[in-house]
Motif scaffolding. Structure first.
Motif, PDB file in Angstrom:
ATOM      1  N   THR A   1      -3.396   0.288  -8.973  1.00 38.66           N
ATOM      2  CA  THR A   1      -4.651  -0.295  -8.500  1.00 38.66           C
ATOM      3  C   THR A   1      -5.347  -1.092  -9.588  1.00 38.66           C
ATOM      4  O   THR A   1      -6.362  -1.746  -9.319  1.00 38.66           O
ATOM      5  CB  THR A   1      -5.603   0.793  -7.974  1.00 38.66           C
ATOM      6  OG1 THR A   1      -5.937   1.700  -9.030  1.00 38.66           O
ATOM      7  CG2 THR A   1      -4.973   1.575  -6.834  1.00 38.66           C
TER       8      THR A   1
ATOM      9  N   GLU B   1      -4.579  -4.551  -2.296  1.00 35.27           N
ATOM     10  CA  GLU B   1      -3.661  -3.498  -1.842  1.00 35.27           C
ATOM     11  C   GLU B   1      -2.220  -3.986  -1.745  1.00 35.27           C
ATOM     12  O   GLU B   1      -1.286  -3.225  -2.006  1.00 35.27           O
ATOM     13  CB  GLU B   1      -4.100  -2.960  -0.483  1.00 35.27           C
ATOM     14  CG  GLU B   1      -5.379  -2.148  -0.503  1.00 35.27           C
ATOM     15  CD  GLU B   1      -6.622  -3.032  -0.621  1.00 35.27           C
ATOM     16  OE1 GLU B   1      -6.544  -4.217  -0.200  1.00 35.27           O
ATOM     17  OE2 GLU B   1      -7.640  -2.547  -1.152  1.00 35.27           O
TER      18      GLU B   1
ATOM     19  N   GLU C   1       0.845  -1.193   0.000  1.00 33.03           N
ATOM     20  CA  GLU C   1       0.000   0.000   0.000  1.00 33.03           C
ATOM     21  C   GLU C   1       0.877   1.238   0.000  1.00 33.03           C
ATOM     22  O   GLU C   1       1.930   1.279   0.641  1.00 33.03           O
ATOM     23  CB  GLU C   1      -0.905  -0.012   1.241  1.00 33.03           C
ATOM     24  CG  GLU C   1      -2.048   0.975   1.195  1.00 33.03           C
ATOM     25  CD  GLU C   1      -1.662   2.339   1.743  1.00 33.03           C
ATOM     26  OE1 GLU C   1      -2.340   3.327   1.432  1.00 33.03           O
ATOM     27  OE2 GLU C   1      -0.660   2.413   2.492  1.00 33.03           O
TER      28      GLU C   1
ATOM     29  N   THR D   1      -1.585   3.793  -4.419  1.00 38.64           N
ATOM     30  CA  THR D   1      -2.834   3.071  -4.205  1.00 38.64           C
ATOM     31  C   THR D   1      -3.893   3.989  -3.610  1.00 38.64           C
ATOM     32  O   THR D   1      -5.075   3.895  -3.950  1.00 38.64           O
ATOM     33  CB  THR D   1      -2.618   1.850  -3.299  1.00 38.64           C
ATOM     34  OG1 THR D   1      -1.954   2.246  -2.089  1.00 38.64           O
ATOM     35  CG2 THR D   1      -1.757   0.815  -3.987  1.00 38.64           C
ATOM     36  N   ARG D   2      -3.483   4.916  -2.762  1.00 34.53           N
ATOM     37  CA  ARG D   2      -4.450   5.846  -2.176  1.00 34.53           C
ATOM     38  C   ARG D   2      -5.006   6.800  -3.228  1.00 34.53           C
ATOM     39  O   ARG D   2      -6.150   7.254  -3.133  1.00 34.53           O
ATOM     40  CB  ARG D   2      -3.811   6.629  -1.026  1.00 34.53           C
ATOM     41  CG  ARG D   2      -3.469   5.753   0.174  1.00 34.53           C
ATOM     42  CD  ARG D   2      -3.081   6.583   1.382  1.00 34.53           C
ATOM     43  NE  ARG D   2      -1.802   7.263   1.214  1.00 34.53           N
ATOM     44  CZ  ARG D   2      -0.620   6.720   1.483  1.00 34.53           C
ATOM     45  NH1 ARG D   2      -0.536   5.450   1.899  1.00 34.53           N
ATOM     46  NH2 ARG D   2       0.496   7.421   1.323  1.00 34.53           N
TER      47      ARG D   2
END
Length: 412
Positions: free
Chosen positions: A339, A369, A328, A332-333
């Motif tokens: 992703t 993730e 992560e 990814t955020r």
């Protein structure tokens, strides 16, 4: 976090940087085919306008700061705009062969002796040419210029469709900066992209003591000779170019989401197919340009250098013993390219390793993730993915760079 490009030589980096700039240009050759299929030509053009206008002002200012040519407020001039274009995935060197003329700080021109994008679109007919060279270029050139001076206007002298059909140069434009011009404002989507982790990503500064140019604060050059930059500067440029790609992709995803509405599967399908196409073509170019081996170790090295997994400060990944491990991260955020990879979506990784050797494959385990991809060898070679084949229609897939002299441009 140290850059994954930090172990390359200065000579390798000078080869890598133009490759990355060209790869960034080819993202649309992959993505827009699926947008046309889903939404039609007119909506495809609007998606292109939104993705470039939402991302280019952000990454243009990033490169200005990184290479020491950021203007003071109100002082941005045509030289600053032209320097930015030379380091922009929208204008990769030679493939988009911009030639610049500077009359004074506030007046200039450019023309394209070769436009690779036009060569790709011209066979599709005049409607597609007009969509690219009129509908898309008008707002996106101004959006790029607004990063330097909101009173800049980029206007055509002539542009395609070409009359006669072999007209040279392919197009020509003026750039004028005048306080009397109504200021150009960034589009609303740009504010959304400006809030991403990619937009504010901190990268290691350039070491001014390193041998070679540490900035682009000097005169505008007709062609950038990347061998003149220091190794430290080239590492930073390479990472910044990858950030450009991520920002463009985030803006692309934002624009597609607006058309897909509640259809999450359509959004995921289009954005994944875009990634598969560019992932395979990018891997082939990197493998060839850096003369990497045609074995599993070469494929792992291509993964390590691929824009999908760079910069290291954005995508948390490690590479060892035939395995890629992803954790992560800021990427990814943000909902970035990474992703679209994982146990339920292995096609982008397959496209990369199969560009090195069609017998290679990946087996992926973990969660969406955090996951591990293990490289394996299959007995039978895999066919080229449809998405990669579509992207290969671009003349940029096999475009070859040539040596250029780096000459300063003086006002005329």
């Amino acid at each position: 976090m140290p850059s994954r490009y930090d172990d390359l030589s200065r000579e390798q980096l000078a080869v890598l940087v133009p490759e990355l700039l060209l790869i960034g240009q080819l993202i649309d050759r992959s993505g827009m085919a699926w947008c046309i299929s889903a939404f039609g030509r007119e909506e495809m053009a609007q998606i292109a306008i939104e993705e470039w206008a939402a991302s280019s002002p952000i990454y243009t200012r990033r490169m200005q700061r990184a290479l020491g040519y950021a203007p003071a407020p109100g002082e941005g001039d045509v030289v600053t705009i032209f320097k930015g274009l030379q380091l922009d995935i929208g204008a990769p060197p030679q493939f988009m062969d911009f030639r610049y003329t500077v009359h004074d700080r506030w007046h200039g021109e450019f023309h394209l002796d070769h436009c690779g994008a036009l060569m790709d679109v011209e066979p599709m007919g005049p409607d597609y040419v007009r969509a690219m060279c009129h509908d898309i270029e008008d707002p996106t050139f101004d959006a790029t210029a607004v990063a330097t001076n909101p009173h800049a206007q980029v206007r055509p002298l002539h542009r395609p469709p070409r009359v006669p059909a072999d007209r040279q140069p392919h197009c020509a434009w003026t750039v004028r900066i005048d306080p009397a011009h109504p200021p150009v404002a960034a589009i609303a989507q740009c504010e959304v992209i400006a809030r991403t982790h990619a937009a504010g990503l901190d990268l290691d500064p350039i070491d001014p003591a390193d041998d070679g140019l540490a900035d682009y604060a000097g005169p505008l050059l007709a062609d950038l000779d990347f061998t003149r930059f220091s190794r430290s500067a080239l590492v930073r440029i390479a990472d910044e170019v990858c950030v450009q790609m991520h920002l463009l992709n985030l803006a692309f995803t934002l624009a597609v989401r607006a058309r897909a509405g509640e259809d999450a599967e359509l959004l995921r399908t289009i954005t994944t197919r875009q990634l598969v196409g560019i992932a395979g073509v990018a891997a082939a170019r990197l493998h060839r340009a850096l003369d990497l081996p045609d074995v599993m170790a070469g494929a792992l090295r291509v993964l390590e250098l691929h824009p999908l997994l760079n910069p290291a400060a954005y995508v948390d990944a490690s590479f060892a013993a035939g395995e890629l491990r992803v954790r992560e991260s800021a990427a990814t955020r943000d909902g970035a390219w990474i992703t679209r990879c994982g146990p339920s979506s292995i096609a982008p990784l397959q496209a990369i390793v199969r560009a090195v050797d069609p017998h290679l494959d990946v087996e992926v385990a973990g969660t969406d993730e955090e996951w591990v991809a293990r490289l394996v060898v299959r007995e039978q070679p895999a066919p080229v993915a449809d998405e990669v084949a579509v992207t290969r229609f671009s003349t940029g897939a096999d475009f070859a760079f040539e040596p250029r002299r780096s000459l300063p441009i003086s006002p005329v």
